[in-house]
Motif scaffolding. Structure first.
Motif, PDB file in Angstrom:
ATOM      1  N   VAL A   6      46.015   2.430  47.990  1.00 51.73           N
ATOM      2  CA  VAL A   6      45.767   2.620  46.563  1.00 51.73           C
ATOM      3  C   VAL A   6      45.025   1.406  46.017  1.00 51.73           C
ATOM      4  O   VAL A   6      45.525   0.275  46.089  1.00 51.73           O
ATOM      5  CB  VAL A   6      47.101   2.812  45.796  1.00 51.73           C
ATOM      6  CG1 VAL A   6      46.844   2.979  44.312  1.00 51.73           C
ATOM      7  CG2 VAL A   6      47.872   4.001  46.364  1.00 51.73           C
ATOM      8  N   LEU A   8      43.177  -0.732  42.805  1.00 51.60           N
ATOM      9  CA  LEU A   8      43.620  -1.093  41.463  1.00 51.60           C
ATOM     10  C   LEU A   8      42.991  -0.174  40.418  1.00 51.60           C
ATOM     11  O   LEU A   8      41.876   0.332  40.603  1.00 51.60           O
ATOM     12  CB  LEU A   8      43.241  -2.540  41.154  1.00 51.60           C
ATOM     13  CG  LEU A   8      43.852  -3.604  42.057  1.00 51.60           C
ATOM     14  CD1 LEU A   8      43.310  -4.980  41.693  1.00 51.60           C
ATOM     15  CD2 LEU A   8      45.367  -3.571  41.992  1.00 51.60           C
ATOM     16  N   ASP A   9      43.671   0.000  39.317  1.00 50.60           N
ATOM     17  CA  ASP A   9      43.154   0.735  38.173  1.00 50.60           C
ATOM     18  C   ASP A   9      41.976  -0.059  37.596  1.00 50.60           C
ATOM     19  O   ASP A   9      42.097  -1.265  37.350  1.00 50.60           O
ATOM     20  CB  ASP A   9      44.261   0.897  37.143  1.00 50.60           C
ATOM     21  CG  ASP A   9      43.851   1.666  35.899  1.00 50.60           C
ATOM     22  OD1 ASP A   9      42.710   2.173  35.814  1.00 50.60           O
ATOM     23  OD2 ASP A   9      44.696   1.755  34.983  1.00 50.60           O
ATOM     24  N   ALA A  10      40.861   0.588  37.345  1.00 51.81           N
ATOM     25  CA  ALA A  10      39.661  -0.088  36.834  1.00 51.81           C
ATOM     26  C   ALA A  10      39.775  -0.491  35.370  1.00 51.81           C
ATOM     27  O   ALA A  10      39.157  -1.477  34.940  1.00 51.81           O
ATOM     28  CB  ALA A  10      38.447   0.816  37.016  1.00 51.81           C
ATOM     29  N   GLU A  11      40.571   0.224  34.599  1.00 49.28           N
ATOM     30  CA  GLU A  11      40.611   0.043  33.142  1.00 49.28           C
ATOM     31  C   GLU A  11      40.911  -1.383  32.699  1.00 49.28           C
ATOM     32  O   GLU A  11      40.212  -1.902  31.826  1.00 49.28           O
ATOM     33  CB  GLU A  11      41.616   1.037  32.539  1.00 49.28           C
ATOM     34  CG  GLU A  11      41.555   1.138  31.020  1.00 49.28           C
ATOM     35  CD  GLU A  11      42.373   0.053  30.342  1.00 49.28           C
ATOM     36  OE1 GLU A  11      41.946  -0.414  29.272  1.00 49.28           O
ATOM     37  OE2 GLU A  11      43.422  -0.352  30.886  1.00 49.28           O
ATOM     38  N   ILE A  44      39.201  -2.311  43.532  1.00 52.10           N
ATOM     39  CA  ILE A  44      39.309  -1.045  42.799  1.00 52.10           C
ATOM     40  C   ILE A  44      38.852   0.107  43.688  1.00 52.10           C
ATOM     41  O   ILE A  44      39.577   1.083  43.877  1.00 52.10           O
ATOM     42  CB  ILE A  44      38.464  -1.085  41.507  1.00 52.10           C
ATOM     43  CG1 ILE A  44      38.984  -2.165  40.555  1.00 52.10           C
ATOM     44  CG2 ILE A  44      38.457   0.293  40.824  1.00 52.10           C
ATOM     45  CD1 ILE A  44      38.068  -2.444  39.374  1.00 52.10           C
ATOM     46  N   SER A  45      37.660  -0.015  44.247  1.00 50.98           N
ATOM     47  CA  SER A  45      37.055   1.074  45.028  1.00 50.98           C
ATOM     48  C   SER A  45      37.442   1.050  46.501  1.00 50.98           C
ATOM     49  O   SER A  45      37.174   2.011  47.218  1.00 50.98           O
ATOM     50  CB  SER A  45      35.531   1.006  44.921  1.00 50.98           C
ATOM     51  OG  SER A  45      35.052  -0.197  45.520  1.00 50.98           O
ATOM     52  N   THR A  82      35.446   3.469  40.130  1.00 52.75           N
ATOM     53  CA  THR A  82      36.716   4.089  39.779  1.00 52.75           C
ATOM     54  C   THR A  82      37.753   3.801  40.855  1.00 52.75           C
ATOM     55  O   THR A  82      37.414   3.496  42.000  1.00 52.75           O
ATOM     56  CB  THR A  82      36.570   5.613  39.605  1.00 52.75           C
ATOM     57  OG1 THR A  82      36.062   6.167  40.822  1.00 52.75           O
ATOM     58  CG2 THR A  82      35.635   5.947  38.456  1.00 52.75           C
ATOM     59  N   GLN A  83      39.001   3.910  40.435  1.00 54.44           N
ATOM     60  CA  GLN A  83      40.119   3.641  41.337  1.00 54.44           C
ATOM     61  C   GLN A  83      40.100   4.589  42.525  1.00 54.44           C
ATOM     62  O   GLN A  83      39.987   5.793  42.373  1.00 54.44           O
ATOM     63  CB  GLN A  83      41.447   3.802  40.593  1.00 54.44           C
ATOM     64  CG  GLN A  83      42.655   3.537  41.465  1.00 54.44           C
ATOM     65  CD  GLN A  83      43.958   3.842  40.746  1.00 54.44           C
ATOM     66  OE1 GLN A  83      44.040   4.774  39.959  1.00 54.44           O
ATOM     67  NE2 GLN A  83      44.975   3.042  41.031  1.00 54.44           N
ATOM     68  N   ILE A  85      42.136   6.189  45.518  1.00 51.84           N
ATOM     69  CA  ILE A  85      43.410   6.510  46.154  1.00 51.84           C
ATOM     70  C   ILE A  85      43.018   7.238  47.420  1.00 51.84           C
ATOM     71  O   ILE A  85      42.432   8.323  47.375  1.00 51.84           O
ATOM     72  CB  ILE A  85      44.313   7.367  45.249  1.00 51.84           C
ATOM     73  CG1 ILE A  85      44.633   6.582  43.973  1.00 51.84           C
ATOM     74  CG2 ILE A  85      45.586   7.765  45.993  1.00 51.84           C
ATOM     75  CD1 ILE A  85      45.430   7.342  42.946  1.00 51.84           C
ATOM     76  N   CYS A 150      45.146  -4.373  48.963  1.00 52.28           N
ATOM     77  CA  CYS A 150      45.576  -3.148  48.290  1.00 52.28           C
ATOM     78  C   CYS A 150      47.046  -2.887  48.559  1.00 52.28           C
ATOM     79  O   CYS A 150      47.668  -3.512  49.420  1.00 52.28           O
ATOM     80  CB  CYS A 150      44.738  -1.953  48.721  1.00 52.28           C
ATOM     81  SG  CYS A 150      44.899  -1.518  50.460  1.00 52.28           S
TER      82      CYS A 150
END
Length: 155
Positions: A6, A8-11, A44-45, A82-83, A85, A150
């Motif tokens: 997983v 990281l969240d990009a936001e 993130i990616s 974007t994240q 998963i 990650c």
């Protein structure tokens, strides 16, 4: 054992890219342009940035739980991604091309085991750690520089 990597969240990082260099320094961050590939692994990616991609190098608390293993370290994040998963059982070349430290944690965020292995062996190490019923989640780190790579969850 099934698992998923997983990113990281990009936001939380998105607004940082619009900051000036001075404002980034106030966050302990610096802007970088990828000069080689591989060499700039985006958390993130879960991919290495392409030559010319813009990234931020910044401190990140990858183990935020209140435990003796609370920890932070430097990470790269890439603009506009974007994240990721991962698919169940997938280990991308972002991991397989590196020497990796695999760390296993219980639900109380206490480390219960750790190993260093070549990236090509990471899936086997993940499976071995998840065979332990105490293991709640894993963290991967790039072993040479020690940077968080990650999280790995059971799938």
């Amino acid at each position: 054992m099934s698992f998923q990597l997983v990113g990281l969240d990009a936001e939380p990082f998105a607004t940082l890219f619009s900051l000036t260099e001075e404002a980034l320094r106030q966050h302990g961050a610096v802007r970088r342009i990828a000069e080689t590939q591989p060499g700039y692994p985006c958390r993130i990616s879960l991919e290495d940035a392409a030559v010319g991609d813009e990234l931020l190098l910044l401190p990140f608390t990858h183990q935020p739980a209140l435990s003796p293993y609370r920890a932070s370290g430097p990470i790269y994040v890439r603009r506009g991604v974007t994240q990721k998963i991962g698919a169940v059982g997938e280990v991308p070349c972002y991991v397989t091309d590196r020497l990796i430290s695999v760390r296993s944690y219980d639900p109380a965020h206490m480390m219960i085991d750790a190993a260093v292995c070549e990236g090509a062996m990471v899936a086997e190490q993940i499976a071995a750690f998840f065979n332990d019923p105490r293991a709640d989640y894993l963290h991967l780190h790039n072993a040479k520089r020690g940077c968080f790579s990650c999280r790995v969850n059971r799938a």
